[in-house]
Design an enzyme around this catalytic site. Structure first.
Site, PDB file in Angstrom:
ATOM      1  N   THR A  28     -37.349  16.222  45.544  1.00  0.00           N
ATOM      2  CA  THR A  28     -36.386  16.097  46.780  1.00  0.00           C
ATOM      3  C   THR A  28     -34.948  16.219  46.194  1.00  0.00           C
ATOM      4  O   THR A  28     -34.591  15.955  45.316  1.00  0.00           O
ATOM      5  CB  THR A  28     -36.533  14.694  47.610  1.00  0.00           C
ATOM      6  OG1 THR A  28     -35.278  14.514  48.180  1.00  0.00           O
ATOM      7  CG2 THR A  28     -36.370  13.489  46.438  1.00  0.00           C
ATOM      8  N   TYR A  78     -35.139   5.748  46.894  1.00  0.00           N
ATOM      9  CA  TYR A  78     -36.111   6.698  47.225  1.00  0.00           C
ATOM     10  C   TYR A  78     -35.727   7.867  46.323  1.00  0.00           C
ATOM     11  O   TYR A  78     -36.676   8.164  45.550  1.00  0.00           O
ATOM     12  CB  TYR A  78     -35.718   7.291  48.593  1.00  0.00           C
ATOM     13  CG  TYR A  78     -36.657   8.476  48.917  1.00  0.00           C
ATOM     14  CD1 TYR A  78     -37.735   8.532  48.928  1.00  0.00           C
ATOM     15  CD2 TYR A  78     -35.783   9.686  49.074  1.00  0.00           C
ATOM     16  CE1 TYR A  78     -38.554   9.839  49.383  1.00  0.00           C
ATOM     17  CE2 TYR A  78     -36.476  10.939  49.290  1.00  0.00           C
ATOM     18  CZ  TYR A  78     -37.817  10.882  49.427  1.00  0.00           C
ATOM     19  OH  TYR A  78     -38.452  11.985  49.817  1.00  0.00           O
TER      20      TYR A  78
HETATM   21  N1  LIG Z   1     -39.834  15.358  55.073  1.00  0.00           N
HETATM   22  C1  LIG Z   1     -38.561  15.624  54.227  1.00  0.00           C
HETATM   23  O1  LIG Z   1     -37.860  16.270  54.417  1.00  0.00           O
HETATM   24  C2  LIG Z   1     -38.810  15.412  52.582  1.00  0.00           C
HETATM   25  C3  LIG Z   1     -37.804  15.968  51.713  1.00  0.00           C
HETATM   26  C4  LIG Z   1     -38.124  16.082  50.340  1.00  0.00           C
HETATM   27  C5  LIG Z   1     -39.217  15.479  49.678  1.00  0.00           C
HETATM   28  N2  LIG Z   1     -40.105  15.083  50.670  1.00  0.00           N
HETATM   29  C6  LIG Z   1     -41.412  14.664  50.110  1.00  0.00           C
HETATM   30  O2  LIG Z   1     -42.457  15.246  50.498  1.00  0.00           O
HETATM   31  C7  LIG Z   1     -43.579  14.490  50.426  1.00  0.00           C
HETATM   32  C8  LIG Z   1     -44.139  14.550  51.897  1.00  0.00           C
HETATM   33  O3  LIG Z   1     -43.480  14.150  52.788  1.00  0.00           O
HETATM   34  P1  LIG Z   1     -43.746  14.119  54.657  1.00  0.00           P
HETATM   35  O4  LIG Z   1     -42.295  14.252  55.207  1.00  0.00           O
HETATM   36  O5  LIG Z   1     -44.882  14.873  54.762  1.00  0.00           O
HETATM   37  O6  LIG Z   1     -44.224  12.661  54.739  1.00  0.00           O
HETATM   38  P2  LIG Z   1     -45.505  12.036  55.603  1.00  0.00           P
HETATM   39  O7  LIG Z   1     -45.119  10.533  55.717  1.00  0.00           O
HETATM   40  O8  LIG Z   1     -45.581  12.940  56.819  1.00  0.00           O
HETATM   41  O9  LIG Z   1     -46.622  12.501  54.546  1.00  0.00           O
HETATM   42  C9  LIG Z   1     -47.175  11.427  53.624  1.00  0.00           C
HETATM   43  C10 LIG Z   1     -48.608  11.184  53.473  1.00  0.00           C
HETATM   44  O10 LIG Z   1     -48.917  10.472  52.311  1.00  0.00           O
HETATM   45  C11 LIG Z   1     -49.972   9.434  52.882  1.00  0.00           C
HETATM   46  N3  LIG Z   1     -49.683   8.489  51.864  1.00  0.00           N
HETATM   47  C12 LIG Z   1     -48.574   7.579  51.572  1.00  0.00           C
HETATM   48  N4  LIG Z   1     -48.968   6.706  50.789  1.00  0.00           N
HETATM   49  C13 LIG Z   1     -50.236   6.967  50.262  1.00  0.00           C
HETATM   50  C14 LIG Z   1     -51.063   6.174  49.353  1.00  0.00           C
HETATM   51  N5  LIG Z   1     -50.739   5.449  48.739  1.00  0.00           N
HETATM   52  N6  LIG Z   1     -52.063   6.688  49.261  1.00  0.00           N
HETATM   53  C15 LIG Z   1     -52.850   8.152  49.980  1.00  0.00           C
HETATM   54  N7  LIG Z   1     -52.033   8.358  50.843  1.00  0.00           N
HETATM   55  C16 LIG Z   1     -50.820   8.125  51.080  1.00  0.00           C
HETATM   56  C17 LIG Z   1     -49.624   9.129  54.421  1.00  0.00           C
HETATM   57  O11 LIG Z   1     -50.573   8.634  55.105  1.00  0.00           O
HETATM   58  C18 LIG Z   1     -48.986  10.527  54.892  1.00  0.00           C
HETATM   59  O12 LIG Z   1     -50.120  11.365  55.318  1.00  0.00           O
HETATM   60  C19 LIG Z   1     -43.450  13.031  50.125  1.00  0.00           C
HETATM   61  O13 LIG Z   1     -43.589  12.829  48.748  1.00  0.00           O
HETATM   62  C20 LIG Z   1     -41.806  13.303  50.301  1.00  0.00           C
HETATM   63  O14 LIG Z   1     -41.072  12.505  49.179  1.00  0.00           O
HETATM   64  C21 LIG Z   1     -40.035  15.059  52.176  1.00  0.00           C
END
Ligand SMILES: NC(=O)c1ccc[n+]([C@@H]2O[C@H](COP(=O)([O-])OP(=O)(O)OC[C@H]3O[C@@H](n4cnc5c(N)ncnc54)[C@H](O)[C@@H]3O)[C@@H](O)[C@H]2O)c1
Length: 324
Positions: free
Chosen positions: A116, A140
């Protein structure tokens, strides 16, 4: 290829799973469905389970020879990370360590990690190169940076283990065919909140600070469409499988829009002049956060197709309208 995806039922993961499937890859998703949804996994096998559970990971990893592991699973709400930091160090750092160890045990040597822009904190000038000093300002960002460091050290110690960490900027929009999109119930993403407000799911929304040193006083961010981000993952997997060395890449378009630009676009695209109130600045908001993305374009040949704010907003609105 056989690809293992953690968190593939979530917002971003579901877009990559969809694209991998379309390209003919065999995809296995591990997700505990804490924030993800079963129906978001299209064209792949979903195995419900925990990244924290080593025995479960070994069992899944033994079902076939995986060419790569793509790690999305994590917790992503920045304000929550401030009030409940151990949840973030646990789910983002400890569980990532668990997954890396399982990959080493089971000889999965290509690893793709969702990092991120939060690792940069508040960068001077707002433009971030991959070489810009990392100084996360919340748990985070720190919890994600620690995973980058674990990967760096693991790759240094195990010569056949290679990883790519993609540092996402502001991920937005939904699949252009409307198949997957953002479902997260407590999202703090501006475009999602603005779309919810335009559709009457919220009464009004706030702008946090309009006295920043930016042309219109509101914060500027680099919004990247989910389908372009999905392509960056395909490019990264292909790079690693072709023998590419471990590396870190920014994922953004290299230019940004202010909060006011976004709100005007959502109002224009939706045709609704919804209520926006002025709120105080939030602690830790950088005035400007823009990816310098030359490295991913040059090294991986990434060619984004959806660098268009109106399109990003339209896909987000269409998705939100149909979301039950
Ligand atoms: N959304 C953004 O703008 C953004 C920006 C930078 C980085 N990210 C990174 O991208 C990744 C995905 O983000 P997102 O927006 O899709 O979030 P999200 O919450 O929609 O997706 C996360 C998924 O991981 C699953 N999950 C969480 N903990 C778990 C565990 N311990 N075991 C199994 N499954 C688990 C959840 O059920 C969910 O389906 C994350 O790692 C986040 O840090 C997101």
């Amino acid at each position: 290829m056989n690809i293992l995806v953690t968190g593939g039922a979530g917002y971003i993961g579901s877009h990559i799973v969809l694209l991998l499937g379309k390209l003919g890859h065999d995809v296995t998703v591990i997700d505990n469905l804490s924030t993800g949804r079963r129906e978001s996994v299209i064209g792949a096998e979903l195995i419900v389970g925990e990244v924290a559970d080593s025995a479960f990971l070994d069992k899944v990893m033994n079902t076939k020879k995986f060419d790569a592991c793509v790690h999305f699973a994590g917790s992503i709400i920045v304000p929550e990370s401030v009030t409940n930091p151990t949840k973030y160090y646990d789910n983002n750092t400890v569980n990532s360590l668990n997954l890396i160890q399982a990959c080493l045990r089971n000889k999965i040597s290509k690893f793709l990690f969702s990092s991120t822009a939060a690792v940069y904190g508040i960068p001077v000038g707002g433009e971030c190169l991959e070489s810009t000093p990392v100084m996360p300002i919340n748990p985070y960002g720190k919890s994600k940076l620690m995973t980058e460091w674990m990967l760096e050290d693991t790759a240094a110690a195990h010569k056949d283990f290679n990883y790519v960490a993609l540092r996402y900027f502001n991920v937005a929009g939904g699949n252009v065919e409307g198949l997957v999109g953002q479902c997260s119930p407590f999202s703090t993403h501006l475009i999602k909140i603005a779309c919810e407000t335009a559709l009457g799911k919220r009464k009004s929304m706030s702008v946090f600070g309009d006295d920043y040193k930016t042309p219109d006083g509101t914060c500027i961010r680099d919004y990247i469409h989910t389908d372009d981000l999905a392509q960056a993952h395909i490019d990264s997997i292909e790079y690693l499988v072709a023998g590419g060395k471990s590396d870190i890449f920014n994922c953004g378009y290299g230019h940004g829009y202010s909060v006011n630009d976004v709100l005007e676009t959502v109002k224009k695209v939706s045709g609704v002049d919804f209520e926006v109130t002025k709120g105080p600045r939030r602690e830790g908001d950088a005035p400007n956060l823009i990816a310098v993305s030359d490295k991913i374009r040059k090294t991986l040949g990434w060619k984004p197709k959806y660098d268009d704010l109106s399109l990003i907003v339209r896909t987000a609105l269409d998705w939100e309208r149909n979301l039950k």
